[in-house]
Motif scaffolding. Sequence first.
Motif, PDB file in Angstrom:
ATOM      1  N   ASN A   1      32.951  38.347  54.596  1.00  0.00           N
ATOM      2  CA  ASN A   1      32.192  37.224  54.063  1.00  0.00           C
ATOM      3  C   ASN A   1      30.737  37.391  54.455  1.00  0.00           C
ATOM      4  O   ASN A   1      30.432  37.817  55.568  1.00  0.00           O
ATOM      5  CB  ASN A   1      32.758  35.916  54.628  1.00  0.00           C
ATOM      6  CG  ASN A   1      32.057  34.706  54.073  1.00  0.00           C
ATOM      7  OD1 ASN A   1      31.690  34.687  52.910  1.00  0.00           O
ATOM      8  ND2 ASN A   1      31.861  33.702  54.899  1.00  0.00           N
ATOM      9  N   GLY A   2      29.862  37.065  53.564  1.00  0.00           N
ATOM     10  CA  GLY A   2      28.438  37.119  53.871  1.00  0.00           C
ATOM     11  C   GLY A   2      27.707  36.003  53.153  1.00  0.00           C
ATOM     12  O   GLY A   2      28.090  35.591  52.056  1.00  0.00           O
ATOM     13  N   VAL A   3      26.665  35.515  53.768  1.00  0.00           N
ATOM     14  CA  VAL A   3      25.875  34.434  53.187  1.00  0.00           C
ATOM     15  C   VAL A   3      24.409  34.812  53.286  1.00  0.00           C
ATOM     16  O   VAL A   3      23.932  35.214  54.347  1.00  0.00           O
ATOM     17  CB  VAL A   3      26.112  33.097  53.925  1.00  0.00           C
ATOM     18  CG1 VAL A   3      25.207  32.013  53.375  1.00  0.00           C
ATOM     19  CG2 VAL A   3      27.563  32.685  53.838  1.00  0.00           C
TER      20      VAL A   3
ATOM     21  N   ASN B   1      17.673  40.106  48.115  1.00  0.00           N
ATOM     22  CA  ASN B   1      19.007  39.558  48.370  1.00  0.00           C
ATOM     23  C   ASN B   1      20.015  40.695  48.360  1.00  0.00           C
ATOM     24  O   ASN B   1      20.852  40.804  47.481  1.00  0.00           O
ATOM     25  CB  ASN B   1      19.370  38.508  47.320  1.00  0.00           C
ATOM     26  CG  ASN B   1      18.520  37.281  47.437  1.00  0.00           C
ATOM     27  OD1 ASN B   1      18.126  36.908  48.528  1.00  0.00           O
ATOM     28  ND2 ASN B   1      18.216  36.650  46.329  1.00  0.00           N
ATOM     29  N   ASN B   2      19.915  41.548  49.334  1.00  0.00           N
ATOM     30  CA  ASN B   2      20.825  42.690  49.426  1.00  0.00           C
ATOM     31  C   ASN B   2      21.708  42.528  50.645  1.00  0.00           C
ATOM     32  O   ASN B   2      21.228  42.271  51.738  1.00  0.00           O
ATOM     33  CB  ASN B   2      20.047  44.000  49.551  1.00  0.00           C
ATOM     34  CG  ASN B   2      19.165  44.266  48.353  1.00  0.00           C
ATOM     35  OD1 ASN B   2      19.520  43.924  47.237  1.00  0.00           O
ATOM     36  ND2 ASN B   2      18.017  44.865  48.569  1.00  0.00           N
ATOM     37  N   GLN B   3      22.975  42.693  50.428  1.00  0.00           N
ATOM     38  CA  GLN B   3      23.900  42.645  51.540  1.00  0.00           C
ATOM     39  C   GLN B   3      25.045  43.608  51.240  1.00  0.00           C
ATOM     40  O   GLN B   3      25.674  43.519  50.191  1.00  0.00           O
ATOM     41  CB  GLN B   3      24.438  41.228  51.720  1.00  0.00           C
ATOM     42  CG  GLN B   3      25.262  41.045  52.958  1.00  0.00           C
ATOM     43  CD  GLN B   3      25.610  39.586  53.144  1.00  0.00           C
ATOM     44  OE1 GLN B   3      26.464  39.083  52.442  1.00  0.00           O
ATOM     45  NE2 GLN B   3      24.974  38.928  54.071  1.00  0.00           N
ATOM     46  N   THR B   4      25.258  44.520  52.138  1.00  0.00           N
ATOM     47  CA  THR B   4      26.318  45.498  51.957  1.00  0.00           C
ATOM     48  C   THR B   4      27.377  45.275  53.021  1.00  0.00           C
ATOM     49  O   THR B   4      27.093  45.360  54.209  1.00  0.00           O
ATOM     50  CB  THR B   4      25.772  46.933  52.078  1.00  0.00           C
ATOM     51  OG1 THR B   4      24.725  47.103  51.118  1.00  0.00           O
ATOM     52  CG2 THR B   4      26.865  47.952  51.830  1.00  0.00           C
TER      53      THR B   4
ATOM     54  N   LEU C   1      25.784  24.710  56.258  1.00  0.00           N
ATOM     55  CA  LEU C   1      26.480  25.381  55.157  1.00  0.00           C
ATOM     56  C   LEU C   1      27.901  25.730  55.593  1.00  0.00           C
ATOM     57  O   LEU C   1      28.182  26.854  55.993  1.00  0.00           O
ATOM     58  CB  LEU C   1      25.732  26.660  54.766  1.00  0.00           C
ATOM     59  CG  LEU C   1      24.290  26.474  54.313  1.00  0.00           C
ATOM     60  CD1 LEU C   1      23.581  27.811  54.198  1.00  0.00           C
ATOM     61  CD2 LEU C   1      24.261  25.731  52.992  1.00  0.00           C
ATOM     62  N   PRO C   2      28.800  24.774  55.540  1.00  0.00           N
ATOM     63  CA  PRO C   2      30.171  25.059  55.964  1.00  0.00           C
ATOM     64  C   PRO C   2      30.818  26.121  55.077  1.00  0.00           C
ATOM     65  O   PRO C   2      30.552  26.184  53.883  1.00  0.00           O
ATOM     66  CB  PRO C   2      30.898  23.727  55.801  1.00  0.00           C
ATOM     67  CG  PRO C   2      29.853  22.700  55.609  1.00  0.00           C
ATOM     68  CD  PRO C   2      28.646  23.393  55.112  1.00  0.00           C
TER      69      PRO C   2
END
Length: 76
Positions: A66-68, A17-20, A51-52
């Motif tokens: 924003n990131g999901v 679960n990596n998000q940069t 997923l609103p």
Amino acid sequence: MSVGTLGHYSGGTLVQNNQTITGTVTGDSASQVTTGSNSISGDSFSGASGLPSVIQNTGNNVLIQNGVIVNVQMKP
């Protein structure tokens, strides 16, 4: 397909679960500005599915990121 065979073809256990998300706001200016207001009514999401996501901003010179990440796990 048997449960054993299905288990052999499953996605495994390694979940990352990596998000940069990087961004900058530089050299901006704002003068004599008026900002508004934000509102969400009671039925804004009626009929929505999935997923609103809502992002609101009333400022000036703002960077919104924003990131999901969605992990789905299915078990027999």
